[in-house]
Scaffold this active site. Sequence first.
Site, mmCIF file in Angstrom:
data_model
loop_
_atom_site.group_PDB
_atom_site.id
_atom_site.type_symbol
_atom_site.label_atom_id
_atom_site.label_comp_id
_atom_site.label_asym_id
_atom_site.label_seq_id
_atom_site.Cartn_x
_atom_site.Cartn_y
_atom_site.Cartn_z
ATOM 1 N N GLY A 12 0.836 -1.192 0.000
ATOM 2 C CA GLY A 12 0.000 0.000 0.000
ATOM 3 C C GLY A 12 0.868 1.238 0.000
ATOM 4 O O GLY A 12 2.081 1.167 0.191
ATOM 5 N N GLY A 13 0.234 2.357 -0.206
ATOM 6 C CA GLY A 13 0.932 3.629 -0.147
ATOM 7 C C GLY A 13 1.076 4.098 1.292
ATOM 8 O O GLY A 13 0.657 3.419 2.232
ATOM 9 N N LYS A 26 -1.934 -0.229 5.603
ATOM 10 C CA LYS A 26 -1.277 -1.520 5.422
ATOM 11 C C LYS A 26 -0.715 -2.078 6.727
ATOM 12 O O LYS A 26 -0.882 -3.262 7.016
ATOM 13 C CB LYS A 26 -0.200 -1.451 4.340
ATOM 14 N N SER A 27 -0.059 -1.248 7.532
ATOM 15 C CA SER A 27 0.511 -1.746 8.793
ATOM 16 C C SER A 27 -0.589 -2.149 9.765
ATOM 17 O O SER A 27 -0.462 -3.162 10.460
ATOM 18 C CB SER A 27 1.417 -0.690 9.425
ATOM 19 N N ARG A 61 0.220 5.765 4.629
ATOM 20 C CA ARG A 61 -1.035 5.978 5.360
ATOM 21 C C ARG A 61 -2.229 5.294 4.689
ATOM 22 O O ARG A 61 -3.347 5.771 4.748
ATOM 23 C CB ARG A 61 -1.321 7.463 5.554
ATOM 24 N N HIS A 121 3.918 3.401 16.991
ATOM 25 C CA HIS A 121 3.718 2.027 16.532
ATOM 26 C C HIS A 121 3.877 1.039 17.691
ATOM 27 O O HIS A 121 3.102 0.088 17.816
ATOM 28 C CB HIS A 121 4.701 1.673 15.411
#
Length: 191
Positions: free
Chosen positions: A11-12, A17-18, A14, A53
């Site tokens: 993904g790009g 994806k994470s 933001r 994170h």
Amino acid sequence: MTGIKHILVLGGCRSGKSGFAKQAADHMARDKKIYLATSVPTDREMKERVKHHQEDRGPDWATIEEPIRIHETIDRACVQAKVILVDCLTLWVSNLLLQETNEAGIMAAVDRLMDALNRSTCPVILVSNEVGYGIVPENSLARQFRDMAGLVNQRVARAVDEVVVSMAGIPVRIKPNPIQPGRISGNGEPQ
């Protein structure tokens, strides 16, 4: 190995994806989850991102920081882990390039990663940015990074069991893909 599923999440920036990768890992295991971080925070803003994170993951995650030799970390960690989340391959490629690793060296590193995935006794979820949708970068290093990230993503996507692209926070599975090459009719419709 049977029953072990490796996933690539693309993904790009933001794109979610994470977050999706973490949710997938949380679904796979309640404990013994390893977060393999490839980031090398060099400024205050990046350190804040890393802290955020870590807080988001919570105490049921162990973090291993390894910017280059992720294959060795997967080999060691899979012995105790129920799932490993590698975040992210694009930072890993950047780290390799900053060590002046050429294309052949990066592809050799990808080969070592593929071997580690084949040996892994637990699922591995790999996160990577899709960087090829933007403009052509103006300098050679940025173009080399874009090209290498795309090649790495292609190699990893072929090797894993599932590929998911996250767009605007919506995960879309693209592998296994119901539309196979050569199975498109003359009018562009899947057969």
